[in-house]
Design an enzyme around this catalytic site. Sequence first.
Site, mmCIF file in Angstrom:
data_model
loop_
_atom_site.group_PDB
_atom_site.id
_atom_site.type_symbol
_atom_site.label_atom_id
_atom_site.label_comp_id
_atom_site.label_asym_id
_atom_site.label_seq_id
_atom_site.Cartn_x
_atom_site.Cartn_y
_atom_site.Cartn_z
ATOM 1 N N ASP A 8 31.100 27.633 57.066
ATOM 2 C CA ASP A 8 31.537 27.666 55.670
ATOM 3 C C ASP A 8 30.395 27.096 54.828
ATOM 4 O O ASP A 8 29.284 26.849 55.335
ATOM 5 C CB ASP A 8 32.885 26.948 55.481
ATOM 6 N N CYS A 65 31.083 23.580 60.022
ATOM 7 C CA CYS A 65 31.601 23.294 58.678
ATOM 8 C C CYS A 65 31.185 21.871 58.339
ATOM 9 O O CYS A 65 30.265 21.335 58.970
ATOM 10 C CB CYS A 65 33.106 23.534 58.579
ATOM 11 N N THR A 67 32.783 18.946 58.670
ATOM 12 C CA THR A 67 33.118 18.027 59.757
ATOM 13 C C THR A 67 33.151 18.699 61.120
ATOM 14 O O THR A 67 33.132 18.006 62.148
ATOM 15 C CB THR A 67 34.527 17.439 59.531
ATOM 16 N N GLY A 68 33.291 20.003 61.140
ATOM 17 C CA GLY A 68 33.530 20.744 62.380
ATOM 18 C C GLY A 68 35.004 20.774 62.757
ATOM 19 O O GLY A 68 35.414 21.547 63.631
ATOM 20 N N GLY A 70 37.940 21.460 60.837
ATOM 21 C CA GLY A 70 38.736 22.606 60.385
ATOM 22 C C GLY A 70 38.406 23.858 61.175
ATOM 23 O O GLY A 70 39.310 24.602 61.596
ATOM 24 N N HIS A 98 33.482 21.124 82.431
ATOM 25 C CA HIS A 98 34.889 20.805 82.722
ATOM 26 C C HIS A 98 35.897 21.728 82.025
ATOM 27 O O HIS A 98 36.968 21.976 82.578
ATOM 28 C CB HIS A 98 35.204 19.359 82.297
ATOM 29 N N HIS A 133 38.533 21.916 87.985
ATOM 30 C CA HIS A 133 38.547 22.168 86.535
ATOM 31 C C HIS A 133 39.121 23.551 86.228
ATOM 32 O O HIS A 133 39.759 23.743 85.198
ATOM 33 C CB HIS A 133 37.135 22.030 85.960
HETATM 34 C C1 RB5 Z 1 34.827 21.718 52.976
HETATM 35 O O1 RB5 Z 1 34.757 20.843 51.907
HETATM 36 C C2 RB5 Z 1 35.283 20.982 54.225
HETATM 37 O O2 RB5 Z 1 36.621 20.635 54.111
HETATM 38 C C3 RB5 Z 1 35.053 21.837 55.448
HETATM 39 O O3 RB5 Z 1 33.707 22.171 55.554
HETATM 40 C C4 RB5 Z 1 35.427 21.191 56.781
HETATM 41 O O4 RB5 Z 1 34.903 19.913 56.898
HETATM 42 C C5 RB5 Z 1 36.835 21.251 57.131
HETATM 43 O O5 RB5 Z 1 37.287 20.790 58.164
#
Ligand code: RB5
Length: 145
Positions: A8, A65, A67-68, A70, A98, A133
């Site tokens: 994103d 994204c 945080t990774g 979402g 694993h 595994h």
């Molecule tokens: C976008 O602002 C942010 O929410 C998205 O990139 C991600 O971190 C969602 O989990």
Amino acid sequence: MKIAIASDHGGTNIKNEIVALLKELKLDFEDFGCNCETSVDYPDYALPVAKKVAAGEFDRGILICGTGIGMSIAANKVKGIRCALVHDTFSARATREHNDTNMLSMGERVIGAGLARDIVKIWLATEFEGGRHANRVGKITNYEC
Ligand code: RB5
């Protein structure tokens, strides 16, 4: 190995770094966006890539994204997908050995490009160990069915 990659707006810089890495490694890949700085919705990028991996059109998928988180939540809703959120090299190796993960998710607001490149290199190169595994992964697959 065919790889699908997407991000994103929160992950485009690291996506571009990983695209450069995939080119350096001469790997077959397709970039599914986004190629913009305006705000987009991560499920619109995670779900199409996850569906293509689940359908066998691609062997592995890589998502980035902010945080990774979402991206990984969305990808793991698709049957057949085992997507790991990874921010260290130990987990990159362990989740292949694993969990036989077929998708990787990372957060651009969490780690830098150098670590992301190392994670991807290890994750792509590491084989699934099978054995006990495989039995455990099989239980997840059975639950999906
Ligand atoms: C976008 O602002 C942010 O929410 C998205 O990139 C991600 O971190 C969602 O989990």
